[in-house]
Design a protein around this motif. Structure first.
Motif, PDB file in Angstrom:
ATOM      1  N   SER A 149      -0.024 -24.273  15.341  1.00  0.00           N
ATOM      2  CA  SER A 149       1.200 -24.864  15.771  1.00  0.00           C
ATOM      3  C   SER A 149       1.047 -26.072  15.844  1.00  0.00           C
ATOM      4  O   SER A 149       2.107 -26.728  16.803  1.00  0.00           O
ATOM      5  CB  SER A 149       1.568 -24.123  17.082  1.00  0.00           C
ATOM      6  OG  SER A 149       1.519 -22.506  16.992  1.00  0.00           O
ATOM      7  N   GLN A 209       1.879 -30.075  16.278  1.00  0.00           N
ATOM      8  CA  GLN A 209       2.968 -30.882  15.987  1.00  0.00           C
ATOM      9  C   GLN A 209       2.674 -32.376  16.078  1.00  0.00           C
ATOM     10  O   GLN A 209       3.123 -33.363  15.347  1.00  0.00           O
ATOM     11  CB  GLN A 209       4.260 -30.576  16.816  1.00  0.00           C
ATOM     12  CG  GLN A 209       4.571 -28.953  16.639  1.00  0.00           C
ATOM     13  CD  GLN A 209       5.787 -28.640  17.457  1.00  0.00           C
ATOM     14  OE1 GLN A 209       6.407 -29.608  17.896  1.00  0.00           O
ATOM     15  NE2 GLN A 209       6.101 -27.510  17.593  1.00  0.00           N
ATOM     16  N   GLU A 253       0.074 -27.534  20.421  1.00  0.00           N
ATOM     17  CA  GLU A 253       1.083 -28.443  19.839  1.00  0.00           C
ATOM     18  C   GLU A 253       0.851 -29.730  19.833  1.00  0.00           C
ATOM     19  O   GLU A 253       1.160 -30.770  18.793  1.00  0.00           O
ATOM     20  CB  GLU A 253       2.386 -28.078  20.636  1.00  0.00           C
ATOM     21  CG  GLU A 253       2.927 -26.629  20.589  1.00  0.00           C
ATOM     22  CD  GLU A 253       4.274 -26.675  21.295  1.00  0.00           C
ATOM     23  OE1 GLU A 253       4.545 -27.584  21.986  1.00  0.00           O
ATOM     24  OE2 GLU A 253       4.789 -25.578  21.390  1.00  0.00           O
ATOM     25  N   ARG A 263       3.086 -28.234  10.114  1.00  0.00           N
ATOM     26  CA  ARG A 263       4.147 -28.320  11.091  1.00  0.00           C
ATOM     27  C   ARG A 263       3.887 -29.612  11.950  1.00  0.00           C
ATOM     28  O   ARG A 263       4.462 -29.728  13.071  1.00  0.00           O
ATOM     29  CB  ARG A 263       3.872 -27.250  12.270  1.00  0.00           C
ATOM     30  CG  ARG A 263       4.070 -25.804  11.617  1.00  0.00           C
ATOM     31  CD  ARG A 263       4.166 -24.746  12.764  1.00  0.00           C
ATOM     32  NE  ARG A 263       4.152 -23.352  12.287  1.00  0.00           N
ATOM     33  CZ  ARG A 263       4.409 -22.255  13.192  1.00  0.00           C
ATOM     34  NH1 ARG A 263       4.269 -22.339  14.399  1.00  0.00           N
ATOM     35  NH2 ARG A 263       4.727 -21.054  12.519  1.00  0.00           N
TER      36      ARG A 263
END
Length: 650
Positions: free
Chosen positions: A351, A353, A331, A375
């Motif tokens: 994933s 971020q 992330e 994302r």
């Protein structure tokens, strides 16, 4: 009554104050003369302990002390901090600590500037181990005697966390078991040994309750905890600023730590050459710090698959390869201070971020980053040497499209190249769409080219440019052949007084009026007429050029029939060409009939120019004026030719 109430109130306050002072004496069991000075709370930088700071209940300062006294830094019911512990007062300290059995209120103990023998140091640890103390911090420790085996009793302790800083061992020859085994087998949750030049730590001899281990700023190497099976509860391991070199061995070290979640390997000497040996990280590891090492692109082949937060800051990474371990759970990725030339793709980070790529070598970041990384909620790409050009326009547009996802915008995004734009913020850099859109630029250039070609073609057709080009070519070819004529050829020597150009429809006037009046009058006038002077075998154009070249003047009989004749146009063009090439006044225009302007074709622009600028002879309808007409015409063509044919004058 009021005085009695005031007396009772004061008496009650004095009693309370006496009770608090007495309880403080009893709970600490320390003689008043042992405490000599007081200072503020001692800072505990780098430790994981949570030492509570309570109000100071009893201190006594500004008193002299001898060498057997220690210094009180803090003294409350739950915290005690002492300094200057030596061999002279260590027994008193052990006796003092022995009073705090389990169940007492004292929970935090801090000792600093400790210079004692090894056995005395171990006596302090052993006493603390069986007391009510839960958080023990000791720093600036110097061991003054030989290290000997000490049988440590770990049973029945209230200890939760131990912090040791700046431990100095003067004995250079000792058994590892005599030192490291004592700390490795401690049955506590948290332990910190920092800034102590520690070169090794043994694996616990049995299942260890360690959850937090911090060994920052030591000299530990790749041999640490290899094949260690007794750290299953360990969740946090900090090895910042040590001497680890192999990322592969670090992965093997963690493979048996089934509960490890956070690992800090920053500021080491780690490398990974991607030799084909597969790394074996523990599956529980979710946060990994590998910043400030010597890792290159191959590091992406040796990363834990379940990591969520990864720091690779300040390494030697130039590219994120596509053939890498897929990090589906990642992330947050920190790639700041590396050698990246562009934003990485997110094919391996489904994933992701948060991405940090500050202080790299990115000149023109990819504009499709947020498309490949849908994302990502925050991108830190500032402090790069941006090249302000057309390629950067699309990236600048990302800030408007992303809705504030560029962290540090606009202050951190500044032009570095070219030199003239250095220091300009990207938000203030603008180029026109035409200058940056190659397709639009090509289409515009193509349209302009087509328009230009159409205009040129129209002008060529309107002005009959192809005809003039063809005539110029024929003129040039005729001139070239003339230069190769035999020496006996007359060449360009004048043989005629005038060359007559007329339309076939006006031939009757030429044969009945013009030729008889010029050739049969006074003087010897020789005229060149195509019917009698063109040489058979030559092309018409060559004969026209040859006659014009050998004639003193060129007479053009103008009429509506003339402007409709193609050959008349040829003769006029070549005569006009001679006019400019030889700078001669050789044209004579005779207007046989008036010519309406609308009858003159567009390609006859030279004729229009000649009629507008030059004087022409107009054929008079009255017979009385014709004598003057012939006199003027004869005067215009009168010249002594180099060679005259006497027979032609008869």
């Amino acid at each position: 009554m009021t005085q009695n109430m005031s007396f009772l109130r004061n008496f009650f306050l004095y009693k309370c104050l006496f009770a608090l002072t007495f309880w403080n004496h009893v709970s600490l069991s320390v003689e008043d003369e042992l405490f000599t000075s007081v200072s503020n709370n001692f800072p505990e930088d780098g430790s994981n302990q949570k030492i509570k700071s309570l109000p100071l209940l009893y201190t006594k300062s500004n008193q002299s002390r001898d060498d057997s006294d220690w210094v009180v830094i803090q003294n409350t019911t739950e915290s005690l901090s002492l300094s200057e512990i030596t061999n002279k007062n260590v027994k008193k300290l052990v006796a003092l600590l022995s009073n705090f059995r389990q169940g007492s209120r004292l929970q935090n103990l801090t000792l600093t500037n400790v210079s004692v023998d090894w056995n005395a140091l171990m006596d302090i640890f052993q006493t603390v181990w069986h007391s009510s103390i839960e958080y023990f911090n000791i720093s600036n420790v110097t061991q003054e005697s030989d290290i000997k085996r000490y049988y440590f009793d770990y049973s029945g302790t209230s200890m939760k966390a131990l912090t040791l800083k700046k431990i100095k061992l003067t004995d250079l020859y000792f058994s590892q078991d005599d030192v490291y085994r004592i700390f490795a087998d401690m049955n506590i949750a948290d332990m910190t040994i920092a800034d102590s030049e520690m070169i090794h730590m043994l694996c616990p001899s049995s299942k260890s309750p360690f959850r937090y281990l911090n060994f920052l700023k030591n000299d530990l190497t790749d041999l640490l905890f290899q094949k260690c099976d007794n750290l299953h509860q360990l969740e946090t391991l900090i090895l910042h600023k040590n001497k680890f070199e192999s990322l592969l061995k670090v992965s093997f070290m963690t493979s048996r730590m089934s509960s490890l979640q956070y690992l800090d390997m920053s500021n080491n000497l780690l490398r990974h050459d991607g030799a084909g040996v597969r790394c074996q990280w523990t599956e529980s590891l979710s946060e990994l710090d590998l910043s400030s090492n010597q890792l290159a692109d191959a590091v992406f082949e040796c990363l834990p698959v379940n990591v969520k937060k990864l720091s690779l800051q300040n390494n030697q990474i130039s590219n994120v390869p596509r053939e890498m371990v897929e990090l589906k759970s990642l992330e947050e990725l920190n790639l700041a201070s590396n050698r990246l030339a562009d934003l990485p793709e997110c094919s391996g980070f489904a994933s992701l971020q948060f991405l940090n790529v500050e202080m790299n070598s990115i000149l023109t970041p990819s504009a499709d980053f947020f498309q490949s990384c849908p994302r990502v909620r925050e991108l830190q790409a500032g402090h790069n040497p941006f090249k302000c050009s057309c390629e950067l326009q699309a990236f600048i547009g990302l800030e408007r499209q992303s809705g504030g996802k560029l962290f540090g915008w606009p202050a951190a995004y500044v032009c570095e190249y070219p030199e003239g734009l250095r220091g300009t913020e990207l938000k203030d850099f603008h180029l026109s769409q035409l200058a940056c859109n190659t397709t639009l630029l090509l289409v515009t250039a193509l349209l302009l080219t087509l328009v230009l070609v159409a205009v040129v073609a129209f002008l060529c057709i309107y002005l009959d440019v192809p005809w003039y080009v063809r005539m110029t070519w024929q003129w040039t070819q005729t001139k070239r052949r003339a230069r190769h004529d035999s020496p006996g050829d007359q060449g360009s020597v004048l043989q005629f007084h005038a060359f007559i150009s007329y339309s076939e429809r006006d031939s009757l006037w030429v044969k009945n009026e013009l030729i008889p009046n010029l050739e049969k009058g006074e003087g010897c006038i020789q005229l060149c007429q195509h019917e009698r002077n063109f040489i058979p075998g030559k092309s018409i154009v060559e004969n026209i050029i040859d006659c014009i070249e050998k004639s003193y003047k060129s007479i053009f009989v103008l009429s509506p029939n003339f402007v409709q004749s193609e050959w008349c146009h040829y003769e006029l063009y070549f005569a006009h060409h001679k006019l400019f090439s030889e700078n001669s006044n050789s044209l004579i225009l005779i207007l046989l009939e008036p010519i309406p302007p609308y009858l003159i074709p567009a390609r006859y622009h030279k004729l229009k120019a000649l009629m507008a600028k030059r004087t022409y002879l107009e054929w008079p309808m009255e017979r009385s004026k014709r004598a003057l007409f012939w006199a003027n015409l004869r005067a215009a063509i009168s010249i002594n030719l180099p060679k005259a044919d006497e027979n032609s004058c008869e």
